[in-house]
Design a protein around this motif. Sequence first.
Motif, PDB file in Angstrom:
ATOM      1  N   TYR A   1      -3.336   2.686  -8.725  1.00 27.74           N
ATOM      2  CA  TYR A   1      -4.501   2.965  -9.569  1.00 27.74           C
ATOM      3  C   TYR A   1      -5.706   3.387  -8.719  1.00 27.74           C
ATOM      4  CZ  TYR A   1      -8.371   2.075 -12.806  1.00 27.74           C
ATOM      5  OH  TYR A   1      -9.507   2.187 -13.575  1.00 27.74           O
ATOM      6  N   ARG A   2      -5.825   2.764  -7.535  1.00 24.74           N
ATOM      7  CA  ARG A   2      -6.965   3.047  -6.661  1.00 24.74           C
ATOM      8  C   ARG A   2      -6.758   4.265  -5.761  1.00 24.74           C
ATOM      9  NH1 ARG A   2      -7.753  -3.072  -4.241  1.00 24.74           N
ATOM     10  NH2 ARG A   2      -8.523  -4.087  -6.134  1.00 24.74           N
ATOM     11  N   PHE A   3      -5.565   4.829  -5.780  1.00 26.47           N
ATOM     12  CA  PHE A   3      -5.199   5.836  -4.788  1.00 26.47           C
ATOM     13  C   PHE A   3      -6.137   7.036  -4.771  1.00 26.47           C
ATOM     14  CE2 PHE A   3      -2.985   9.872  -3.959  1.00 26.47           C
ATOM     15  CZ  PHE A   3      -2.644   9.680  -2.634  1.00 26.47           C
ATOM     16  N   TYR A   4      -6.380   7.644  -5.928  1.00 30.62           N
ATOM     17  CA  TYR A   4      -7.132   8.900  -5.946  1.00 30.62           C
ATOM     18  C   TYR A   4      -8.584   8.735  -5.505  1.00 30.62           C
ATOM     19  CZ  TYR A   4      -3.011  10.818  -8.146  1.00 30.62           C
ATOM     20  OH  TYR A   4      -1.736  11.216  -8.392  1.00 30.62           O
ATOM     21  N   PRO A   5      -9.337   7.743  -6.040  1.00 32.50           N
ATOM     22  CA  PRO A   5     -10.707   7.582  -5.518  1.00 32.50           C
ATOM     23  C   PRO A   5     -10.735   7.205  -4.045  1.00 32.50           C
ATOM     24  CG  PRO A   5     -10.139   5.797  -7.032  1.00 32.50           C
ATOM     25  CD  PRO A   5      -9.083   6.837  -7.172  1.00 32.50           C
ATOM     26  N   GLU A   6      -9.744   6.394  -3.597  1.00 37.88           N
ATOM     27  CA  GLU A   6      -9.697   6.022  -2.179  1.00 37.88           C
ATOM     28  C   GLU A   6      -9.416   7.241  -1.302  1.00 37.88           C
ATOM     29  OE1 GLU A   6      -6.959   2.908  -1.399  1.00 37.88           O
ATOM     30  OE2 GLU A   6      -8.270   1.339  -2.193  1.00 37.88           O
TER      31      GLU A   6
ATOM     32  N   GLN B   1      12.630  -7.927  -4.733  1.00 38.27           N
ATOM     33  CA  GLN B   1      11.281  -8.468  -4.852  1.00 38.27           C
ATOM     34  C   GLN B   1      11.247  -9.976  -4.622  1.00 38.27           C
ATOM     35  OE1 GLN B   1       8.511  -6.509  -4.971  1.00 38.27           O
ATOM     36  NE2 GLN B   1      10.114  -4.957  -4.692  1.00 38.27           N
ATOM     37  N   VAL B   2      12.305 -10.655  -5.019  1.00 35.56           N
ATOM     38  CA  VAL B   2      12.403 -12.095  -4.736  1.00 35.56           C
ATOM     39  C   VAL B   2      12.439 -12.319  -3.219  1.00 35.56           C
ATOM     40  CG1 VAL B   2      13.899 -14.135  -4.897  1.00 35.56           C
ATOM     41  CG2 VAL B   2      13.502 -12.707  -6.919  1.00 35.56           C
ATOM     42  N   ILE B   3      13.228 -11.517  -2.518  1.00 35.67           N
ATOM     43  CA  ILE B   3      13.341 -11.642  -1.058  1.00 35.67           C
ATOM     44  C   ILE B   3      12.019 -11.319  -0.368  1.00 35.67           C
ATOM     45  CG2 ILE B   3      14.452 -10.656   0.989  1.00 35.67           C
ATOM     46  CD1 ILE B   3      16.957 -10.284  -0.791  1.00 35.67           C
TER      47      ILE B   3
ATOM     48  N   LYS C   1       0.827  -1.210   0.000  1.00 44.56           N
ATOM     49  CA  LYS C   1       0.000   0.000   0.000  1.00 44.56           C
ATOM     50  C   LYS C   1       0.864   1.264   0.000  1.00 44.56           C
ATOM     51  CE  LYS C   1      -3.903   2.246   0.126  1.00 44.56           C
ATOM     52  NZ  LYS C   1      -4.921   2.070   1.175  1.00 44.56           N
ATOM     53  N   SER C   2       1.943   1.274   0.786  1.00 48.44           N
ATOM     54  CA  SER C   2       2.787   2.471   0.841  1.00 48.44           C
ATOM     55  C   SER C   2       3.496   2.703  -0.488  1.00 48.44           C
ATOM     56  CB  SER C   2       3.803   2.363   1.985  1.00 48.44           C
ATOM     57  OG  SER C   2       4.650   1.237   1.821  1.00 48.44           O
ATOM     58  N   VAL C   3       3.988   1.626  -1.121  1.00 50.21           N
ATOM     59  CA  VAL C   3       4.630   1.779  -2.431  1.00 50.21           C
ATOM     60  C   VAL C   3       3.610   2.252  -3.462  1.00 50.21           C
ATOM     61  CG1 VAL C   3       5.788   0.583  -4.337  1.00 50.21           C
ATOM     62  CG2 VAL C   3       6.456   0.110  -1.978  1.00 50.21           C
ATOM     63  N   GLY C   4       2.409   1.692  -3.418  1.00 54.78           N
ATOM     64  CA  GLY C   4       1.358   2.111  -4.340  1.00 54.78           C
ATOM     65  C   GLY C   4       1.003   3.574  -4.181  1.00 54.78           C
ATOM     66  N   THR C   5       0.913   4.031  -2.939  1.00 57.10           N
ATOM     67  CA  THR C   5       0.617   5.438  -2.673  1.00 57.10           C
ATOM     68  C   THR C   5       1.701   6.338  -3.252  1.00 57.10           C
ATOM     69  OG1 THR C   5      -0.540   4.852  -0.634  1.00 57.10           O
ATOM     70  CG2 THR C   5       0.216   7.124  -0.836  1.00 57.10           C
ATOM     71  N   ILE C   6       2.966   5.935  -3.077  1.00 58.78           N
ATOM     72  CA  ILE C   6       4.078   6.721  -3.612  1.00 58.78           C
ATOM     73  C   ILE C   6       4.034   6.750  -5.138  1.00 58.78           C
ATOM     74  CG2 ILE C   6       6.582   6.918  -3.769  1.00 58.78           C
ATOM     75  CD1 ILE C   6       6.677   5.443  -1.023  1.00 58.78           C
ATOM     76  N   LEU C   7       3.808   5.592  -5.754  1.00 58.83           N
ATOM     77  CA  LEU C   7       3.768   5.513  -7.217  1.00 58.83           C
ATOM     78  C   LEU C   7       2.674   6.401  -7.797  1.00 58.83           C
ATOM     79  CD1 LEU C   7       4.324   1.689  -7.871  1.00 58.83           C
ATOM     80  CD2 LEU C   7       5.926   3.552  -8.348  1.00 58.83           C
ATOM     81  N   ALA C   8       1.549   6.501  -7.098  1.00 59.64           N
ATOM     82  CA  ALA C   8       0.443   7.339  -7.576  1.00 59.64           C
ATOM     83  C   ALA C   8       0.864   8.800  -7.676  1.00 59.64           C
ATOM     84  CB  ALA C   8      -0.752   7.205  -6.634  1.00 59.64           C
TER      85      ALA C   8
ATOM     86  N   VAL D   1       5.033 -10.776  -0.722  1.00 58.42           N
ATOM     87  CA  VAL D   1       4.727  -9.505  -1.368  1.00 58.42           C
ATOM     88  C   VAL D   1       4.687  -9.690  -2.879  1.00 58.42           C
ATOM     89  CG1 VAL D   1       5.731  -7.256  -1.956  1.00 58.42           C
ATOM     90  CG2 VAL D   1       5.587  -7.976   0.441  1.00 58.42           C
ATOM     91  N   ASN D   2       3.700  -9.076  -3.508  1.00 60.87           N
ATOM     92  CA  ASN D   2       3.574  -9.087  -4.963  1.00 60.87           C
ATOM     93  C   ASN D   2       3.707  -7.651  -5.463  1.00 60.87           C
ATOM     94  OD1 ASN D   2       2.837  -9.230  -7.647  1.00 60.87           O
ATOM     95  ND2 ASN D   2       1.134 -10.632  -7.310  1.00 60.87           N
ATOM     96  N   ALA D   3       4.763  -7.366  -6.223  1.00 60.73           N
ATOM     97  CA  ALA D   3       5.024  -6.002  -6.678  1.00 60.73           C
ATOM     98  C   ALA D   3       3.883  -5.445  -7.512  1.00 60.73           C
ATOM     99  CB  ALA D   3       6.327  -5.957  -7.481  1.00 60.73           C
ATOM    100  N   LEU D   4       3.170  -6.317  -8.220  1.00 59.58           N
ATOM    101  CA  LEU D   4       2.063  -5.847  -9.058  1.00 59.58           C
ATOM    102  C   LEU D   4       0.943  -5.245  -8.218  1.00 59.58           C
ATOM    103  CD1 LEU D   4       1.842  -8.728 -11.693  1.00 59.58           C
ATOM    104  CD2 LEU D   4       2.862  -6.462 -11.975  1.00 59.58           C
ATOM    105  N   ASN D   5       0.792  -5.713  -6.983  1.00 57.26           N
ATOM    106  CA  ASN D   5      -0.242  -5.150  -6.108  1.00 57.26           C
ATOM    107  C   ASN D   5      -0.014  -3.661  -5.847  1.00 57.26           C
ATOM    108  OD1 ASN D   5      -1.519  -7.590  -5.906  1.00 57.26           O
ATOM    109  ND2 ASN D   5      -0.591  -8.151  -3.953  1.00 57.26           N
ATOM    110  N   ALA D   6       1.263  -3.250  -5.847  1.00 56.14           N
ATOM    111  CA  ALA D   6       1.570  -1.843  -5.632  1.00 56.14           C
ATOM    112  C   ALA D   6       0.964  -0.977  -6.735  1.00 56.14           C
ATOM    113  CB  ALA D   6       3.080  -1.640  -5.569  1.00 56.14           C
TER     114      ALA D   6
END
Length: 445
Positions: A428-433, A409-411, A298-305, A418-423
């Motif tokens: 993608y969901r960041f702004y509506p959330e 990511q392997v580690i 979630k934190s990586v996803g937020t940053i990527l957004a 952890v799945n990097a794709l989830n980030a």
Amino acid sequence: MSGTKNNYWIKSGIINILQNFSGTLINLAIFFVLVRLLTKNDYGVWGIFLQTVTILEIIRNGLIQSALIKFMSGSEKKEHSDIFSATLTISGSLTVLCILLNLIFAGYLSRLLKAPELEPMFHLYNIVFIFSGILTQFNCIEQANFKYTGVLFSGLARQSVLCLFLFVCLFFGIKTNLMTLVYVQILAVLVSIAISWAYVKNFISFSYRFSKNWISRIFHYGKYAFATSVSSILSGTIDQWMLAGIISPAASGSFNIAVRIGNLIDIPTNAVATIVFPQSSKRIETEGKEAIKYLYEKSVGTILAMVIPAIIFIYLFDGLIIKLLAGDKYADTVPILNITLLYCIFGPFGRQFGVIIDSIGKTRVTFIIVIVNTCVILTLNYFLIHRYGVIGAAYATLIANIFGFSISQVILWRELKVNALNAFVYAYRFYPEFINKYILKKADL
């Protein structure tokens, strides 16, 4: 309880983003004036100086900073004095060691980097170094108590003193030199300490107690974080050092400009990392690895957004941005900037990897990864700079970032699933959330 959690994330997030955003803007203003006040060579020398003294700061702070925040935030108040005493002992010893190293090797390093101006600058910086150690202790104590306001204002004050001085010089046509800038740094750190003390004094009920147990615990926890921090900062400065040594300080200065613009994109990365570490240290004890997995993705996803739109914007207006910030004499920086922007995508994954792995007590893993990555960067820079010149350093760092991302990511998959794709899904969901939950309903992170 959920309201308390939510308030922590919202308030801490806003403060840390303000700190990083305003700090980066001030640094950008400093950069804007410096490239106009200094020659291309002197600007390159100043960049090398800042990178080198940052390494000294990391050598001193890396051993105790994460440990102080982790142990103080997760321990009873009666133990805080012992923890603080232990970190003070370690920090003081390292301060003396770093000053000795500075005095011994300053001349050799200045000759190696073809910048004789560096030697007296390094010697004078020892004064700044002593005071900055005190400031770091204050900031860590405040963060361990989940507060960040003092860190924000003391940091802004330290940068603003230099910024104000440079604008006065520019406005009134006053000539300055590199040594004068170091004197201004001494004044800046003293102002910053005074502000930080005002915010942290209520958290300190301190009597010095020499505790071999706590010194040992902090040292053994921090030794890998220390080595990781040193290796990490080295991996980020090797390219500019090698450019200065192989080509010239001016070449290092051109590359430094691209890096500085890329640092604008690191604002959310640094802000989120600051608030995630104490929370992840706490959650691993109370909620287990599943909570840490979610926290990372979630934190990586937020940053990527926040990062991806910024990268696109800078790509579209790269030439204009370089011209506005640095002027026509740095037009050769544009192709370098375009490559450095590519590895900004990997930054959030790498930074949060270190935060999460350290928080679950596997600092040795982070250490090994960073050491390997540093060796890769060193090797690639040597060959690619000789072959392609300044842009070779950018290629080297990009390749090393892709390599480091793959290994980390392997580690993370093995440790936390952890799945990097989830980030990217969270991005993608960041702004509506953000609109629906944080502004309208204030749901938990």
